[in-house]
Design a protein around this motif. Structure first.
Motif, PDB file in Angstrom:
ATOM      1  N   LEU A 254       0.829  -1.204   0.000  1.00 54.83           N
ATOM      2  CA  LEU A 254       0.000   0.000   0.000  1.00 54.83           C
ATOM      3  C   LEU A 254       0.866   1.259   0.000  1.00 54.83           C
ATOM      4  CD1 LEU A 254      -2.888   1.133   0.176  1.00 54.83           C
ATOM      5  CD2 LEU A 254      -2.673   1.054   2.669  1.00 54.83           C
ATOM      6  N   ILE A 255       1.892   1.250   0.825  1.00 59.32           N
ATOM      7  CA  ILE A 255       2.814   2.395   0.875  1.00 59.32           C
ATOM      8  C   ILE A 255       3.484   2.593  -0.477  1.00 59.32           C
ATOM      9  CG2 ILE A 255       4.990   3.222   1.872  1.00 59.32           C
ATOM     10  CD1 ILE A 255       4.140   1.825   4.495  1.00 59.32           C
ATOM     11  N   ASN A 256       3.928   1.500  -1.056  1.00 66.76           N
ATOM     12  CA  ASN A 256       4.617   1.584  -2.348  1.00 66.76           C
ATOM     13  C   ASN A 256       3.686   2.084  -3.450  1.00 66.76           C
ATOM     14  OD1 ASN A 256       6.843   1.230  -4.105  1.00 66.76           O
ATOM     15  ND2 ASN A 256       6.033  -0.745  -4.760  1.00 66.76           N
ATOM     16  N   LYS A 257       2.429   1.644  -3.402  1.00 66.89           N
ATOM     17  CA  LYS A 257       1.470   2.017  -4.445  1.00 66.89           C
ATOM     18  C   LYS A 257       0.973   3.449  -4.282  1.00 66.89           C
ATOM     19  CE  LYS A 257      -3.029   0.656  -6.368  1.00 66.89           C
ATOM     20  NZ  LYS A 257      -4.163  -0.305  -6.267  1.00 66.89           N
ATOM     21  N   ARG A 258       0.624   3.831  -3.048  1.00 68.58           N
ATOM     22  CA  ARG A 258      -0.008   5.127  -2.817  1.00 68.58           C
ATOM     23  C   ARG A 258       0.997   6.264  -2.605  1.00 68.58           C
ATOM     24  NH1 ARG A 258      -5.091   4.860  -0.452  1.00 68.58           N
ATOM     25  NH2 ARG A 258      -4.944   7.143  -0.396  1.00 68.58           N
ATOM     26  N   ILE A 259       2.163   5.939  -2.086  1.00 67.12           N
ATOM     27  CA  ILE A 259       3.128   6.985  -1.750  1.00 67.12           C
ATOM     28  C   ILE A 259       4.453   6.788  -2.475  1.00 67.12           C
ATOM     29  CG2 ILE A 259       4.370   8.134   0.130  1.00 67.12           C
ATOM     30  CD1 ILE A 259       2.228   7.005   2.041  1.00 67.12           C
ATOM     31  N   GLY A 260       4.938   5.561  -2.430  1.00 70.71           N
ATOM     32  CA  GLY A 260       6.279   5.269  -2.939  1.00 70.71           C
ATOM     33  C   GLY A 260       7.225   5.117  -1.755  1.00 70.71           C
ATOM     34  N   ILE A 261       8.033   4.075  -1.780  1.00 70.05           N
ATOM     35  CA  ILE A 261       8.922   3.800  -0.651  1.00 70.05           C
ATOM     36  C   ILE A 261       9.874   4.965  -0.393  1.00 70.05           C
ATOM     37  CG2 ILE A 261      10.694   2.253   0.263  1.00 70.05           C
ATOM     38  CD1 ILE A 261       7.920   1.013   0.117  1.00 70.05           C
ATOM     39  N   ASP A 262      10.435   5.514  -1.451  1.00 64.85           N
ATOM     40  CA  ASP A 262      11.405   6.607  -1.289  1.00 64.85           C
ATOM     41  C   ASP A 262      10.763   7.842  -0.668  1.00 64.85           C
ATOM     42  OD1 ASP A 262      13.371   5.039  -2.347  1.00 64.85           O
ATOM     43  OD2 ASP A 262      13.197   5.838  -4.383  1.00 64.85           O
ATOM     44  N   LEU A 263       9.565   8.197  -1.146  1.00 65.48           N
ATOM     45  CA  LEU A 263       8.890   9.380  -0.605  1.00 65.48           C
ATOM     46  C   LEU A 263       8.483   9.145   0.846  1.00 65.48           C
ATOM     47  CD1 LEU A 263       7.771  12.196  -0.989  1.00 65.48           C
ATOM     48  CD2 LEU A 263       5.657  11.193  -1.909  1.00 65.48           C
ATOM     49  N   PHE A 264       8.044   7.934   1.145  1.00 67.58           N
ATOM     50  CA  PHE A 264       7.679   7.609   2.531  1.00 67.58           C
ATOM     51  C   PHE A 264       8.891   7.783   3.448  1.00 67.58           C
ATOM     52  CE2 PHE A 264       7.347   4.752   6.137  1.00 67.58           C
ATOM     53  CZ  PHE A 264       6.069   5.000   6.607  1.00 67.58           C
ATOM     54  N   GLN A 265      10.029   7.254   3.014  1.00 65.96           N
ATOM     55  CA  GLN A 265      11.252   7.382   3.810  1.00 65.96           C
ATOM     56  C   GLN A 265      11.628   8.850   3.975  1.00 65.96           C
ATOM     57  OE1 GLN A 265      12.565   4.685   5.117  1.00 65.96           O
ATOM     58  NE2 GLN A 265      13.002   3.069   3.656  1.00 65.96           N
ATOM     59  N   GLU A 266      11.431   9.603   2.924  1.00 61.36           N
ATOM     60  CA  GLU A 266      11.751  11.030   2.970  1.00 61.36           C
ATOM     61  C   GLU A 266      10.858  11.754   3.978  1.00 61.36           C
ATOM     62  OE1 GLU A 266      11.168  14.774  -0.050  1.00 61.36           O
ATOM     63  OE2 GLU A 266      11.963  12.909  -0.913  1.00 61.36           O
ATOM     64  N   LYS A 267       9.562  11.439   3.947  1.00 60.41           N
ATOM     65  CA  LYS A 267       8.631  12.068   4.890  1.00 60.41           C
ATOM     66  C   LYS A 267       8.951  11.644   6.326  1.00 60.41           C
ATOM     67  CE  LYS A 267       5.954  14.359   2.020  1.00 60.41           C
ATOM     68  NZ  LYS A 267       4.542  14.056   1.756  1.00 60.41           N
ATOM     69  N   LEU A 268       9.323  10.395   6.507  1.00 60.75           N
ATOM     70  CA  LEU A 268       9.671   9.898   7.841  1.00 60.75           C
ATOM     71  C   LEU A 268      10.871  10.653   8.414  1.00 60.75           C
ATOM     72  CD1 LEU A 268       9.213   7.744  10.079  1.00 60.75           C
ATOM     73  CD2 LEU A 268      10.768   6.249   8.807  1.00 60.75           C
TER      74      LEU A 268
END
Length: 398
Positions: A254-268
């Motif tokens: 879900l994270i990969n589809k809706r956000i993208g792993i890289d962007l999620f890590q960046e936001k974190l």
């Protein structure tokens, strides 16, 4: 002292703050502080109750005093299982008679739901300290229910109400931060709390939508997005996989589809670069001069610091494993079986070929040894003939 209006607020606030420093982590001092009572109108009222009332309901008191009371409460709860248990019990469903009495738990929930940002932020932080480092209390308050109307016929759990507060557009930034801090503390190291959150309708979709929001120049909204990422991350690493729709693997997809792993890590990572975080991580003392400073506290900053890397590493590992599986797992079972059969045939043929080659090599080696032995015999016979010729012809001996 709290009742004396002749004493300047700054002095009272500093005194309360000092009391907090004295009782922090000291069993005897915490026990004495928790048992201390004031006489109000001829009634004995626990000092803790008076202080909490000022923090959550007395807007006339100075901001500094209310924050000092929060800090003192944090110090009282620090490594104090007896004190925590006593307050948690007042949050749980009570008997009919007890429902008519105001308790410490009542005051905390009143403050948590208050539109006064000081009361809501302080109460949210206090609740997070109440359950910090205790799976027992985190699981216990899953049973807390609150009335959502005056008739008391409709109730919601404390976690459901927390999600409602987050999604309420009228809630202030400070309230949302406090709610997220409380939720993160609740979810950390408590798979049952994670499971409960995952069953609340729209909880994950809301958090995902916040993380995936367009980039903004507002530092506070970026911080909210980062803490939402941390919240999802906690659901990821403390997931017991009982909710198949939101298992660790499903959340990664879900994270990969809706956000993208890289962007999620960046936001974190945004939170780790925030000045609010850096300042909060320095020391446990709360020294806030204005309501606008009510954002993070030391315990949450420490929690984020200790788990941020675990979230990133596990998410990356899960993503790599999932990607690898998609490369080797066929869509169709028949195709998969066919590929396996082809591979097995190939390997069997290869093994057979290797065996045949080995046998041929063995035969060649055997033949070479025989030829070598024959050559040695021929050479020996030739030497004997030469020696015989030498013996029969003296001319060779001169």
């Amino acid at each position: 002292m709290l009742e004396l209006t002749s004493i300047p607020d700054d002095i009272v606030a500093e005194t309360v703050h000092t009391i907090g420093d004295i009782i922090r982590g000291n069993d005897e001092h915490q026990k004495f502080f928790g048992s201390f009572v004031n006489i109000v109108g001829g009634l004995q009222v626990p000092l803790l109750f008076n202080m909490l009332y000022i923090m959550v309901a007395d807007k006339k008191q100075s901001f500094r005093l209310r924050i000092s009371i929060l800090y003192c409460l944090q110090c009282y709860l620090y490594k104090n299982d007896i004190g925590k248990s006593m307050i948690v019990q007042t949050l749980l469903p009570q008997t009919e008679n007890a429902n008519n009495e105001y308790t410490l738990g009542h005051l905390l929930t009143i403050g948590y739901l208050s539109k006064d940002i000081v009361a809501s932020w302080c109460s949210g932080i206090a609740l997070s300290h109440l359950i910090a480092d205790s799976q027992q209390y985190k699981e216990a308050i899953l049973k807390v229910v609150l009335a959502i109307d005056r008739s008391h016929t409709g109730v919601k759990t404390l976690m459901e109400i927390s999600m409602d507060l987050l999604q309420n557009c009228s809630c202030s930034f400070h309230t949302r931060v406090a709610v997220l801090i409380f939720l993160c503390t609740w979810l950390s190291n408590c798979s049952l709390a994670v499971q409960t959150l995952l069953t609340i309708e729209n909880s994950i979709s809301y958090l995902i939508s916040q993380i995936g929001s367009e980039s903004t120049a507002d530092d506070r909204e970026l911080l909210i997005q980062s803490v939402c990422s941390f919240t999802i991350g906690l659901c990821f690493i403390f997931n017991n996989n009982q909710i198949s729709l939101y298992s660790s693997e499903a959340l990664e997809r879900l994270i990969n589809k809706r956000i993208g792993i890289d962007l999620f890590q960046e936001k974190l990572e945004v939170l780790s670069k925030s000045e609010f975080y850096i300042e909060a991580l320095q020391k446990p003392q709360l020294k806030l001069s204005d309501p606008s400073d009510m954002i993070l506290d030391y315990e949450f900053a420490h929690l984020y610091e200790s788990l941020k890397s675990s979230i990133s590493n596990m998410l990356t590992r899960q993503y790599i494993n999932a990607t690898a599986r998609t490369l080797i797992v066929p869509i169709s079972t028949n195709i998969y079986e066919q590929k396996i059969s082809t591979m097995m045939t190939h390997y069997n043929n290869l093994i057979r070929q290797r065996v045949e080659e080995t046998n041929m090599d063995n035969e060649k080696e055997k033949q070479w040894i025989q030829e070598h032995d024959m050559d040695k015999k021929n050479a020996l016979a030739l030497e004997q003939q030469i020696q015989k010729i030498k013996d029969e012809n003296p001319i060779f001996n001169k």
